[in-house]
Structure formats: C-alpha cells, structure tokens
Design an enzyme around this catalytic site. Structure first.
Site, PDB file in Angstrom:
ATOM      1  N   ASP A 198      -1.252   8.267  -2.132  1.00  0.00           N
ATOM      2  CA  ASP A 198      -0.475   7.292  -1.382  1.00  0.00           C
ATOM      3  C   ASP A 198      -1.070   7.146   0.022  1.00  0.00           C
ATOM      4  O   ASP A 198      -1.219   8.130   0.742  1.00  0.00           O
ATOM      5  CB  ASP A 198       0.973   7.779  -1.305  1.00  0.00           C
ATOM      6  CG  ASP A 198       1.859   6.755  -0.656  1.00  0.00           C
ATOM      7  OD1 ASP A 198       2.402   5.912  -1.387  1.00  0.00           O
ATOM      8  OD2 ASP A 198       1.985   6.787   0.590  1.00  0.00           O
ATOM      9  N   GLY A 226      -3.583  -3.111   3.004  1.00  0.00           N
ATOM     10  CA  GLY A 226      -4.120  -4.186   3.849  1.00  0.00           C
ATOM     11  C   GLY A 226      -3.066  -4.770   4.777  1.00  0.00           C
ATOM     12  O   GLY A 226      -3.342  -5.092   5.932  1.00  0.00           O
ATOM     13  N   ARG A 245       2.297 -12.014 -16.739  1.00  0.00           N
ATOM     14  CA  ARG A 245       1.015 -11.533 -16.244  1.00  0.00           C
ATOM     15  C   ARG A 245       0.242 -10.950 -17.425  1.00  0.00           C
ATOM     16  O   ARG A 245       0.745 -10.075 -18.126  1.00  0.00           O
ATOM     17  CB  ARG A 245       1.245 -10.454 -15.201  1.00  0.00           C
ATOM     18  CG  ARG A 245      -0.042  -9.814 -14.775  1.00  0.00           C
ATOM     19  CD  ARG A 245       0.198  -8.719 -13.768  1.00  0.00           C
ATOM     20  NE  ARG A 245      -1.068  -8.162 -13.359  1.00  0.00           N
ATOM     21  CZ  ARG A 245      -1.303  -6.867 -13.239  1.00  0.00           C
ATOM     22  NH1 ARG A 245      -0.346  -5.991 -13.474  1.00  0.00           N
ATOM     23  NH2 ARG A 245      -2.479  -6.446 -12.865  1.00  0.00           N
ATOM     24  N   ARG A 261      -8.598   5.919  -8.427  1.00  0.00           N
ATOM     25  CA  ARG A 261      -9.844   5.500  -9.100  1.00  0.00           C
ATOM     26  C   ARG A 261     -11.029   5.615  -8.152  1.00  0.00           C
ATOM     27  O   ARG A 261     -10.907   5.300  -6.964  1.00  0.00           O
ATOM     28  CB  ARG A 261      -9.724   4.054  -9.583  1.00  0.00           C
ATOM     29  CG  ARG A 261      -8.771   3.881 -10.728  1.00  0.00           C
ATOM     30  CD  ARG A 261      -8.594   2.414 -11.081  1.00  0.00           C
ATOM     31  NE  ARG A 261      -7.196   2.027 -11.004  1.00  0.00           N
ATOM     32  CZ  ARG A 261      -6.752   0.784 -10.952  1.00  0.00           C
ATOM     33  NH1 ARG A 261      -7.590  -0.227 -10.981  1.00  0.00           N
ATOM     34  NH2 ARG A 261      -5.468   0.544 -10.868  1.00  0.00           N
ATOM     35  N   ASN A 265       6.106  -8.820 -15.958  1.00  0.00           N
ATOM     36  CA  ASN A 265       4.856  -8.076 -15.781  1.00  0.00           C
ATOM     37  C   ASN A 265       5.000  -6.766 -16.559  1.00  0.00           C
ATOM     38  O   ASN A 265       5.641  -5.825 -16.104  1.00  0.00           O
ATOM     39  CB  ASN A 265       4.652  -7.821 -14.284  1.00  0.00           C
ATOM     40  CG  ASN A 265       3.364  -7.070 -13.997  1.00  0.00           C
ATOM     41  OD1 ASN A 265       2.698  -6.590 -14.922  1.00  0.00           O
ATOM     42  ND2 ASN A 265       3.029  -6.961 -12.725  1.00  0.00           N
ATOM     43  N   ARG A 324      -0.007   5.861   2.788  1.00  0.00           N
ATOM     44  CA  ARG A 324       0.845   6.192   3.932  1.00  0.00           C
ATOM     45  C   ARG A 324       0.853   7.699   4.177  1.00  0.00           C
ATOM     46  O   ARG A 324       0.713   8.163   5.313  1.00  0.00           O
ATOM     47  CB  ARG A 324       2.273   5.709   3.659  1.00  0.00           C
ATOM     48  CG  ARG A 324       3.092   5.603   4.907  1.00  0.00           C
ATOM     49  CD  ARG A 324       4.463   5.076   4.665  1.00  0.00           C
ATOM     50  NE  ARG A 324       4.580   4.282   3.445  1.00  0.00           N
ATOM     51  CZ  ARG A 324       5.543   3.408   3.245  1.00  0.00           C
ATOM     52  NH1 ARG A 324       6.447   3.196   4.163  1.00  0.00           N
ATOM     53  NH2 ARG A 324       5.634   2.757   2.114  1.00  0.00           N
ATOM     54  N   HIS A 333      -7.014  -8.981 -10.105  1.00  0.00           N
ATOM     55  CA  HIS A 333      -6.205  -9.388  -8.946  1.00  0.00           C
ATOM     56  C   HIS A 333      -6.295 -10.895  -8.681  1.00  0.00           C
ATOM     57  O   HIS A 333      -6.051 -11.355  -7.569  1.00  0.00           O
ATOM     58  CB  HIS A 333      -6.633  -8.642  -7.653  1.00  0.00           C
ATOM     59  CG  HIS A 333      -6.341  -7.177  -7.675  1.00  0.00           C
ATOM     60  ND1 HIS A 333      -7.228  -6.241  -7.215  1.00  0.00           N
ATOM     61  CD2 HIS A 333      -5.256  -6.488  -8.093  1.00  0.00           C
ATOM     62  CE1 HIS A 333      -6.714  -5.026  -7.354  1.00  0.00           C
ATOM     63  NE2 HIS A 333      -5.511  -5.162  -7.886  1.00  0.00           N
ATOM     64  N   GLU A 343       2.349 -12.050  -5.965  1.00  0.00           N
ATOM     65  CA  GLU A 343       1.798 -12.379  -7.285  1.00  0.00           C
ATOM     66  C   GLU A 343       2.843 -13.019  -8.195  1.00  0.00           C
ATOM     67  O   GLU A 343       2.523 -13.901  -8.982  1.00  0.00           O
ATOM     68  CB  GLU A 343       1.205 -11.111  -7.922  1.00  0.00           C
ATOM     69  CG  GLU A 343      -0.086 -10.704  -7.208  1.00  0.00           C
ATOM     70  CD  GLU A 343      -0.543  -9.283  -7.504  1.00  0.00           C
ATOM     71  OE1 GLU A 343       0.055  -8.345  -6.940  1.00  0.00           O
ATOM     72  OE2 GLU A 343      -1.483  -9.113  -8.283  1.00  0.00           O
TER      73      GLU A 343
HETATM   74  P1  ADP Z   1       0.369  -2.069  -6.085  1.00  0.00           P
HETATM   75  O1  ADP Z   1      -1.121  -2.138  -6.210  1.00  0.00           O
HETATM   76  O2  ADP Z   1       0.979  -1.046  -6.992  1.00  0.00           O
HETATM   77  O3  ADP Z   1       1.064  -3.413  -6.083  1.00  0.00           O
HETATM   78  P2  ADP Z   1       0.907  -2.042  -3.208  1.00  0.00           P
HETATM   79  O4  ADP Z   1       0.173  -3.317  -2.936  1.00  0.00           O
HETATM   80  O5  ADP Z   1       2.381  -2.009  -2.983  1.00  0.00           O
HETATM   81  O6  ADP Z   1       0.603  -1.431  -4.643  1.00  0.00           O
HETATM   82  O7  ADP Z   1       0.220  -0.921  -2.283  1.00  0.00           O
HETATM   83  C1  ADP Z   1       0.594   0.403  -2.341  1.00  0.00           C
HETATM   84  C2  ADP Z   1      -0.161   1.176  -1.272  1.00  0.00           C
HETATM   85  O8  ADP Z   1       0.164   0.657   0.021  1.00  0.00           O
HETATM   86  C3  ADP Z   1       0.202   2.661  -1.259  1.00  0.00           C
HETATM   87  O9  ADP Z   1      -0.959   3.445  -1.122  1.00  0.00           O
HETATM   88  C4  ADP Z   1       1.057   2.764  -0.015  1.00  0.00           C
HETATM   89  O10 ADP Z   1       1.010   4.036   0.582  1.00  0.00           O
HETATM   90  C5  ADP Z   1       0.413   1.748   0.878  1.00  0.00           C
HETATM   91  N1  ADP Z   1       1.316   1.427   1.990  1.00  0.00           N
HETATM   92  C6  ADP Z   1       2.534   0.854   1.916  1.00  0.00           C
HETATM   93  N2  ADP Z   1       3.099   0.818   3.153  1.00  0.00           N
HETATM   94  C7  ADP Z   1       2.220   1.396   4.014  1.00  0.00           C
HETATM   95  C8  ADP Z   1       2.211   1.677   5.423  1.00  0.00           C
HETATM   96  N3  ADP Z   1       3.239   1.340   6.199  1.00  0.00           N
HETATM   97  N4  ADP Z   1       1.098   2.280   5.948  1.00  0.00           N
HETATM   98  C9  ADP Z   1       0.062   2.615   5.158  1.00  0.00           C
HETATM   99  N5  ADP Z   1       0.024   2.390   3.843  1.00  0.00           N
HETATM  100  C10 ADP Z   1       1.071   1.789   3.267  1.00  0.00           C
END
Ligand code: ADP
Length: 398
Positions: A281, A331, A90, A240, A9, A283, A179, A383
């Site tokens: 982020d 999610g 990818r 975004r 990727n 989290r 996606h 993925e």
């Molecule tokens: P990408 O699109 O780069 O593959 P991910 O699917 O890994 O990214 O998603 C990243 C997002 O998920 C970040 O905003 C991260 O803070 C959020 N995330 C990861 N773990 C948690 C958690 N325990 N609680 C809330 N958000 C989380």
C-alpha cells in the site's frame, strides 16, 4: 430515453457495481461483493451517504449479483430493468479483436471465451458476470467495454515484440496494454483543462493505482503503453514487478527448480513495492519512508525512477508534449511521488509548483508552475463513468 446505466466490474473473487447516469456521471448507488466462493463473503451497498453491509457466504457470481439486486430492493433505489438504458461490463482483455465497446450476444461470448488464454485470471470472471447479467436482465442491452480497446491505435512498431514470427502470428503475442477506460476518460478531461482540442493534444498519462501503467497519447489515441501482453510489464506496482529481464524466469527455474506457476505467482503477487519493502500500500509505504525505514525508501526511489524513465521515453515517442497527467490512487494523492517522478526534468520543460503540488484537492488541476512549457496535471479518473458513457454511446448508435 433513460440515461441510467448499471456498471458491473467482475474480478476473480469480487463484483463491484455502480448505478449512474451515463451522461452526467451522477451515481445513485454503488457497492461491492467480496470474497465470492469463500465462507466469509461480504456485501457493501452504498446509497444516500450510508453504507449497508452484510456478511454471509456468497456461492458464486449468480449469488453475488442476486445479492446485489436484493440490496437494491431493500435499501433502494428501485432497479426495474425497464429503467436501465444498458448494463456496462468491464472486460479486461479484448485482444486485437475489439477497438470499440460492443453489445454482447452469444457469439461475442464465444469470442471472449477464445481470449481466455491471454487473460486467464480476468476474462473468465468477466464472462461469468456477462452471462449472469444476461440472465437476470433479459431485454436490457449488455455492453462490453474492453480495457485493451483504447490501445488498439498503437502503431505496429510500438506493439510488436522482437520475437519469432510464429509466436506473434499464431499465439498473438504482442503488446496490448490495459487501463484503457481510464486513459480515455483522463485524456479527454486533461484536454478540457488545458483548453485544447483533444485532437491536437499530446499527453503522457500515468495511471498509478494498485496496478500501474503509463501511456503516450497523441490526439486522444494511444501510441504506446507500458503494460504488454499481460498487466505485468512496465511500472513498479503494489505487488507486481513491472519490467524485468525476461531471462529471470529461466534463471529461477534452473537455480531453484521453481515451476513457471510459482515464478508467475511471485512476480504478480510478491514483488513490486511488497517485494521491496514488505508493504504494497503506497500510503503505508510513504509513512514508513517518512519514519526512516530504509527498505521503504528504496522501494519509493525504484518506483519513482521507473515512472521518470517512462516520462522521458514517451516524451521522445511523442516528439512534442503538452502535459504529464497523474491519475489513480497514488498519482492523485501522493505529492511526494509526483515531485520525485518529475524531479530534474526542467530541461524537458517540466517544472512543478510545489505549493500547487502539495495542495489537497479532489478536483482536476494544474500542479505545474506558471510558465512551465509542459503542464503537469492531476486528473482523478472515473472508470465506471467512462464505461457507462461508452455503453450509452453504443446503445444510442445501434
Ligand atoms: P486500484 O488500482 O485498485 O483502483 P487505486 O487507484 O485506488 O487502486 O490506488 C490504490 C493505491 O493508491 C494504494 O497503493 C494506496 O495506498 C494509494 N493511495 C491512496 N491514497 C493515498 C494517499 N493519500 N497517499 C499515498 N497513496 C495513496
């Protein structure tokens, strides 16, 4: 026949890889090369539960892939090209030319090159990854798996923007969606969990990661999705904006004298959760919100409300709905977001079970209440496995 697939990727300044069994998904090793082209490049190679990191300048993609191959030599497992069934790549934008993965040859490279104007940030890096891998693994089939392919089943009324004919026909301006490999993987897994044949399952799938999008999936085929010509449209994302009045571009240009490049940059990199709260982020955003930060709280509400609107819109598009499915980092890991997004939808037959929703697990699972007419599911996406699976399918079929 070997089932071993190396998945690559290639992003704008990074290369992620995973060596795995395309049938079972079992990974032998994975890694990433970051900050390609900068003075502080970094390679991380994970194998046997250990991370090996190396920091040094990485000049370009060829250097990146060679460094990754060196890491296989040094830390294992052995990566003899003869042991690979395929290298799966990818590729972000396949335009309206690719509804399926394809084995790459020189003609295909030219076609992907033609699509660069549709994805100027992503396709050049993907192409570079393809070219270098073809050089370093001669004789191993290279398979391109497109992010847009899954959405090629959208009906014309869903992918058509209400714009002049010349823009649509000569400039290929339409909804493409992204996606796709995630949606393919998650839809299949969700149908298994529901115990229904995929052909007879209607889903709203919410892929909420750094980038985020929603899709309406009928019988395993996309009938609508929230990202459009580019991955900017739709849901609120880390940096975004998602949906926006298209007149904002002109307004900013006239009022502030900003160039189109400056406006694009701000909408891609300085908007979304970051623009609303100062952090991208999710989290960190949740922690700030819990501590009473008003901007973080507003950002969370805007994000969740946008998700809820798409759930309603896609329910209407599908007519009948079996499940709402959450995937992607947000999610999968944020019970607060899932609860806020589905809050008050009991009239639509969607009822969460709060203890199921809050339980921590990395498994695919139900988070809806017993008796909820529409299920709510969490399905971790994969993925890389989907790319490997599709690459194997193509190689076997050819
Ligand atoms: P990408 O699109 O780069 O593959 P991910 O699917 O890994 O990214 O998603 C990243 C997002 O998920 C970040 O905003 C991260 O803070 C959020 N995330 C990861 N773990 C948690 C958690 N325990 N609680 C809330 N958000 C989380």
């Amino acid at each position: 026949m070997t089932e071993r697939v190396l998945v690559l990727n290639a992003g704008s300044s990074s290369l992620k890889y995973r060596l795995l069994d395309g049938s079972t998904g079992a990974a032998e090793a994975s890694g990433s090369v970051e900050r390609i082209g900068e003075s502080n490049g970094k390679l991380t190679h994970a194998v046997g539960g250990e991370d090996h990191t190396e920091e040094r300048p990485i000049a370009d993609f060829e250097d990146a892939l060679r460094s990754a191959l060196d890491a296989f030599d040094t830390h294992g497992p052995a990566l003899d090209p003869g042991s690979l069934a395929a290298v799966g790549h990818r590729v972000v934008h396949g335009g309206d030319l690719f509804a399926e993965p394809v084995v790459v040859d020189d003609r295909l490279l030219e076609t992907v090159e033609d699509l660069v104007p549709l994805a100027p940030l992503h396709n050049p890096a993907n192409l570079e990854g393809l070219r270098v891998a073809m050089q370093l693994f001669p004789g191993v089939p290279q398979v391109a798996v497109f992010d847009t392919a899954f959405h090629q089943t959208m009906p014309e009324h869903a992918y058509t923007y209400a714009i002049p004919r010349a823009w649509r026909e000569e400039h290929r301006i339409r909804r493409y969606g992204f996606h796709g490999t995630s949606y393919a993987f998650v839809s299949r897994r969700a149908a298994e969990l529901l115990g229904r044949p995929l052909e007879d399952t209607n889903l709203v799938v919410l892929h909420l990661g750094n980038g985020a999008s929603a899709a309406a999936v009928r019988g395993g085929r996309s009938i609508d999705t929230s990202m459009g010509l580019t991955p900017l449209e739709g849901l609120v994302m880390g940096t975004r904006s998602g949906d926006l009045d298209p007149a904002v571009h002109g307004h900013l240009h006239r009022e502030l004298g900003w160039s189109l490049e400056e406006i694009d940059r701000a909408l891609y990199r300085e908007s979304g959760l970051l623009g609303l709260s100062g952090v991208n982020d999710f989290r960190e955003l949740s922690e700030r919100r819990a501590a009473g930060d008003a901007a973080a709280s507003l950002a969370f509400d805007v994000y969740a409300y946008r998700v809820r609107k798409y759930v309603g819109a896609y329910y209407a598009a599908l007519g009948e709905l079996h499940a709402v499915v959450f995937t992607g980092g947000v999610g999968q890991h944020s019970p607060e977001l899932r609860a806020a997004a589905l809050d008050g939808l009991f009239r639509l037959g969607i009822v969460l079970d709060s203890s199921r929703n809050e339980a921590r697990s990395s498994e695919a699972r139900f988070v809806s209440a017993e008796g909820s007419a529409v299920a709510a599911l969490v399905v971790p996406t994969d993925e890389e496995w989907e790319i490997a699976r599709q690459a194997l399918e193509v190689v076997r079929g050819s």
